[in-house]
Write a protein that holds these residues in place. Structure first.
Motif, short mmCIF file in Angstrom:
data_model
loop_
_atom_site.label_atom_id
_atom_site.label_comp_id
_atom_site.label_asym_id
_atom_site.label_seq_id
_atom_site.Cartn_x
_atom_site.Cartn_y
_atom_site.Cartn_z
N VAL A 151 -63.91 78.25 -4.31
CA VAL A 151 -62.75 77.58 -3.74
C VAL A 151 -63.01 76.10 -3.55
O VAL A 151 -64.16 75.65 -3.47
N SER A 152 -61.94 75.35 -3.43
CA SER A 152 -62.00 73.92 -3.22
C SER A 152 -62.00 73.63 -1.73
O SER A 152 -61.46 74.39 -0.93
N ALA A 153 -62.63 72.50 -1.38
CA ALA A 153 -62.62 72.01 -0.01
C ALA A 153 -62.34 70.52 -0.04
O ALA A 153 -62.83 69.81 -0.93
N ALA A 154 -61.56 70.06 0.91
CA ALA A 154 -61.23 68.63 0.96
C ALA A 154 -62.47 67.80 1.26
O ALA A 154 -62.59 66.66 0.84
N SER A 155 -63.41 68.38 2.00
CA SER A 155 -64.69 67.74 2.27
C SER A 155 -65.67 68.81 2.70
O SER A 155 -65.27 69.91 3.08
N LEU A 156 -66.94 68.49 2.60
CA LEU A 156 -68.01 69.41 3.02
C LEU A 156 -68.97 68.65 3.92
O LEU A 156 -69.01 67.41 3.90
N PRO A 157 -69.79 69.36 4.69
CA PRO A 157 -70.72 68.68 5.60
C PRO A 157 -71.58 67.63 4.89
O PRO A 157 -72.08 67.87 3.78
#
Length: 152
Positions: free
Chosen positions: A132-138
């Motif tokens: 899946v896509s994420a707008a940002s990650l840690p």
């Protein structure tokens, strides 16, 4: 051939299991199942950061995903008291890709982890998966992957 030998043949040395970065444990074992917390893309030169569809190509994202898979195996090794050959199979991966809203190649990015696990573990590396896509990650990393594993 043992898992340790297969990894050696691939030129892969499992690092020490990464310590958690916040208030959680790196893995939880229930019976013969180990749930490994998300492992972020981290290479020899440090964190692998970037956003797919903006400043990172799919091939670089796949390479970042492979580093996540290596960290997942390091956590499994720790869960197995240092004996990676207790790993029976990879059950499921959930991969998160730091990407733009119009990026649609999440599966190809997470293939970097899936392909590596099958190469390293054979049929025991075949697994179910979500990408899946994420707008940002840690920390701005490109990829984060969590996994479920069966051990003996």
């Amino acid at each position: 051939m043992s898992i340790a030998a297969r990894l050696a043949d691939l030129g892969v040395t499992l690092p020490d299991a990464p310590a958690p970065a916040a208030n959680y444990v790196p893995f939880v074992q229930i019976g013969d199942i180990v749930y490994v917390s998300g492992q972020i893309s981290n290479g020899a030169d440090g964190l692998i950061t970037g956003k797919l569809g903006a400043d990172m190509e799919v091939e670089a994202g796949a390479a970042a995903a492979q580093t996540c898979a290596i960290s997942l195996l390091a956590q499994v090794k720790a869960a197995c008291g240092g004996d990676i050959d207790r790993l029976v199979r990879v059950v499921k991966l959930t991969g998160f890709v730091n990407s733009t809203a119009d990026f649609t190649q999440q599966p190809q990015v997470i293939n970097g982890a899936s392909d590596f696990l099958v190469e390293a573990l054979g049929d025991a590396g075949r697994h179910s998966r979500s990408a899946v896509s994420a707008a940002s990650l840690p920390l701005g990393v490109a990829v984060e992957i969590e996994g479920i594993f069966q051990i003996k």
